[in-house]
Write an enzyme that holds these catalytic residues in place. Structure first.
Site, short mmCIF file in Angstrom:
data_model
loop_
_atom_site.label_atom_id
_atom_site.label_comp_id
_atom_site.label_asym_id
_atom_site.label_seq_id
_atom_site.Cartn_x
_atom_site.Cartn_y
_atom_site.Cartn_z
N CYS A 73 0.85 -1.19 0.00
CA CYS A 73 0.00 0.00 0.00
C CYS A 73 0.89 1.24 0.00
O CYS A 73 1.62 1.47 0.97
CB CYS A 73 -0.90 -0.01 1.24
SG CYS A 73 -1.98 1.44 1.34
N CYS A 197 -5.23 6.12 -4.39
CA CYS A 197 -4.53 4.84 -4.24
C CYS A 197 -3.08 5.07 -4.68
O CYS A 197 -2.83 5.38 -5.84
CB CYS A 197 -5.22 3.79 -5.12
SG CYS A 197 -4.39 2.21 -5.13
N1 API Z 1 -6.03 -2.41 -2.31
C1 API Z 1 -4.67 -2.70 -2.72
C2 API Z 1 -3.68 -2.43 -1.57
C3 API Z 1 -3.73 -1.00 -1.12
C4 API Z 1 -3.37 -0.08 -2.23
C5 API Z 1 -3.61 1.39 -1.97
N2 API Z 1 -4.30 1.76 -0.78
C6 API Z 1 -2.30 2.15 -2.08
O1 API Z 1 -2.19 3.26 -1.54
O2 API Z 1 -1.37 1.63 -2.74
C7 API Z 1 -4.55 -4.16 -3.10
O3 API Z 1 -5.24 -4.98 -2.53
O4 API Z 1 -3.72 -4.46 -3.96
#
Ligand code: API
Length: 259
Positions: A73, A197
């Site tokens: 993340c 994200c």
């Molecule tokens: N939901 C993503 C992980 C968190 C990604 C996001 N919150 C970031 O800031 O990179 C996954 O399961 O691959």
């Protein structure tokens, strides 16, 4: 069991942060992670992050999506750096471990510059693109991302057979200017649109930068602004990838849970 936590957000991607250097949080208790992230019955967050001690690193971050699944993340890592600095674990530079390997980061003028893992290639996915920036991302360029059905189309792609069984995150991109893009993201593990994200905007910036011979891209998300810098190798891989943006503490709290 009383749990002390801090709430952080990085461009609106929000996280329950726990100082777990005592390694006492029951990380295998996924219903507990889900409960803590639940926006009605718990604290409410896109994810939960444990900060743990790790030999050879300043700390290790253990990340859980709201549904208890794990991945890398980017926004969460930036918040983990800010939280570790708040705890006095680090000063303005750090080397820490995440699920996709070691990361370096710097705190500069209140923003966190996070070193992302190298990216071996950009792949075509039909008319779209696929990039793994520590977590998997489908990237689609659209005419007007503000009007796009992000949740409906995002969930269709996330659950498509081509990505089974683990699925993918899904990003929709509209260029705003020569070096700026607007991005909205449907996040796996949150199973909804998030306000931003980090690994997702990194994936979008690499694709847009590759198409436009750029090595720095500004990104506008519903939750705020981010910047991605990178260098490209002759073989089409990318390195020296930096995800740059704010990471802020919102509140501190305690919660009693039955485990
Ligand atoms: N939901 C993503 C992980 C968190 C990604 C996001 N919150 C970031 O800031 O990179 C996954 O399961 O691959």
């Amino acid at each position: 069991m009383e749990i002390s936590f801090y709430k952080y957000q990085g461009t609106g991607n929000d996280f329950v942060m726990i100082d777990d250097r005592s390694a006492t949080f029951p990380e295998k208790n996924l219903p507990l992670v889900q409960k803590l992230c639940d926006r009605k019955f718990g604290i409410g967050a896109d994810g939960l992050i444990l900060i743990r001690n790790k030999e050879g690193y300043d700390f290790e971050m253990i990340y859980f999506n709201a549904d208890g699944s794990q991945s890398m993340c980017g926004n969460g890592a930036r918040c983990a750096v800010a939280f570790s600095r708040f705890l006095g674990i680090i000063d303005n530079e750090t080397k820490f471990l995440a699920i996709d390997g070691p990361h370096k980061a710097k705190v500069v003028d209140g923003w966190v510059e996070l070193g992302m893992s190298p990216v071996s290639s950009l792949a075509n996915a039909g008319q779209d693109f696929f990039v793994n920036t520590g977590s998997p991302h489908h990237v689609r360029f659209v005419e007007n991302v503000n009007e796009y059905p992000v949740v409906q189309t995002g969930s269709e792609i996330r659950y498509a057979d081509q990505y089974a069984p683990k699925g993918t995150n899904v990003n929709f991109v509209t260029p705003i200017s020569q070096n700026e893009i607007q991005v909205r993201t449907y996040e796996r593990g949150v199973e909804n649109e998030t306000l931003s994200c980090g690994t997702g905007v990194t994936a979008c910036a690499l694709v847009y930068g590759y198409q436009n011979q750029l090595h720095e891209v500004n990104i506008s998300t519903p939750g705020g602004k981010l910047k991605v810098r990178f260098s490209e190798n002759a073989d089409g891989s990318f390195q020296n990838i930096l995800l740059i943006g704010p990471a802020e503490q919102v509140f501190h709290g305690k919660i009693n849970v039955i485990i």
